[in-house]
Design a protein around this motif. Sequence first.
Motif, short mmCIF file in Angstrom:
data_model
loop_
_atom_site.label_atom_id
_atom_site.label_comp_id
_atom_site.label_asym_id
_atom_site.label_seq_id
_atom_site.Cartn_x
_atom_site.Cartn_y
_atom_site.Cartn_z
N ARG A 95 31.37 43.69 50.43
CA ARG A 95 32.05 44.23 48.87
C ARG A 95 31.77 45.59 48.27
N VAL A 96 30.61 45.90 48.66
CA VAL A 96 29.93 47.38 48.03
C VAL A 96 30.79 48.61 48.73
N LEU A 97 30.96 48.26 50.10
CA LEU A 97 31.79 49.23 50.86
C LEU A 97 33.33 49.25 50.61
N LEU A 98 33.77 47.91 50.53
CA LEU A 98 35.36 48.01 50.41
C LEU A 98 35.64 47.77 48.90
N GLY A 99 34.72 47.64 47.99
CA GLY A 99 35.09 47.54 46.65
C GLY A 99 36.02 46.24 46.40
N SER A 100 36.44 46.20 45.26
CA SER A 100 36.97 44.77 44.82
C SER A 100 38.20 45.06 43.77
N GLY A 101 39.34 45.12 44.31
CA GLY A 101 40.48 45.42 43.24
C GLY A 101 40.53 44.11 42.29
N ALA A 102 40.19 42.97 42.72
CA ALA A 102 40.44 41.74 42.08
C ALA A 102 39.38 41.98 40.94
N GLU A 103 38.13 42.35 41.18
CA GLU A 103 37.13 42.76 40.11
C GLU A 103 37.40 43.72 38.99
N GLN A 104 38.25 44.78 39.47
CA GLN A 104 38.51 45.75 38.47
C GLN A 104 39.51 45.20 37.57
N VAL A 105 40.58 44.49 38.39
CA VAL A 105 41.68 43.79 37.46
C VAL A 105 40.86 42.85 36.41
N LEU A 106 39.99 42.17 36.97
CA LEU A 106 39.28 40.93 35.82
C LEU A 106 38.52 41.71 34.47
N ARG A 107 37.97 43.00 35.10
CA ARG A 107 37.09 43.69 34.10
C ARG A 107 38.12 44.67 33.24
N LEU A 108 39.12 44.93 33.38
CA LEU A 108 39.96 45.82 32.60
C LEU A 108 41.33 45.06 32.30
N SER A 109 41.46 43.77 32.61
CA SER A 109 42.81 43.32 32.07
C SER A 109 42.66 42.91 30.60
N PRO A 110 43.96 43.18 29.95
CA PRO A 110 43.98 42.78 28.30
C PRO A 110 44.23 41.41 28.20
N VAL A 111 44.75 40.70 29.35
CA VAL A 111 44.95 39.35 29.27
C VAL A 111 44.13 38.40 30.24
N PRO A 112 44.16 37.15 30.14
CA PRO A 112 43.42 36.23 31.17
C PRO A 112 43.89 36.63 32.68
N VAL A 113 43.01 36.32 33.47
CA VAL A 113 43.21 36.52 35.01
C VAL A 113 42.78 35.38 35.70
N LEU A 114 43.77 35.07 36.58
CA LEU A 114 43.47 33.75 37.45
C LEU A 114 43.13 34.56 38.80
N ALA A 115 41.99 34.31 39.34
CA ALA A 115 41.58 35.09 40.63
C ALA A 115 41.67 33.81 41.78
N VAL A 116 42.65 33.75 42.60
CA VAL A 116 42.80 32.69 43.93
C VAL A 116 42.21 33.42 45.09
N ARG A 117 41.08 32.62 45.33
CA ARG A 117 40.37 32.99 46.63
C ARG A 117 41.03 32.81 47.90
N SER A 118 40.57 33.59 48.80
CA SER A 118 41.22 33.15 50.11
C SER A 118 40.29 32.01 50.69
N SER A 119 40.54 31.34 51.86
CA SER A 119 40.13 30.08 52.23
C SER A 119 38.46 30.33 52.37
N GLU A 120 38.26 31.38 53.07
CA GLU A 120 36.76 31.59 53.36
C GLU A 120 36.19 33.15 52.72
N PRO A 121 35.09 33.19 52.11
CA PRO A 121 34.56 34.24 51.68
C PRO A 121 34.60 35.44 53.08
N ALA A 122 34.76 36.82 52.80
CA ALA A 122 34.66 37.69 53.77
C ALA A 122 33.38 38.46 53.73
#
Length: 147
Positions: free
Chosen positions: A120-147
């Motif tokens: 996560r540190v090396l690749l970053g998280s686009g979803a996390e950026q969206v969660l933190r910055l979005s002006p509206v609610p965010v639904l985050a849908v996970r892949s089947s297994e954590p990477a």
Amino acid sequence: MYKRILVPVDGSETCEKALASALQLAKESQGRVHLVHVLDELAYLTGYEYSADLLQVARDFAQKVLVDAADKARAAGVPADTKLMELPGGRLGELIAGEARNWDADLVVVGTHGRRGVSRVLLGSGAEQVLRLSPVPVLAVRSSEPA
């Protein structure tokens, strides 16, 4: 309920799951989706003469991702529009948050790989950026297994 759902798509399996969830929500609420693909041009510029060719291949792929997502929305009976956004060295989360504001979205649905630790540190998280910055609610849908 949610009538205007913004969905960033990139053609990955995780984003496909997010798109399916967004389409189900939109169908149930008689809403619509706004499908966006973010292209980071700087990732394709190498300084070599083939950079322009690589950028065109990336644009062609981006258009295909958007067309495929719009076809899925149409098959589900959900109104959809598409937008190719270019990110010249900016932050994905800021671009998606800005588009959510501009399009007057009620919800953003993103796919997340659920990376943890070093990956996560090396690749970053686009979803996390969206969660933190979005002006509206965010639904985050996970892949089947954590990477």
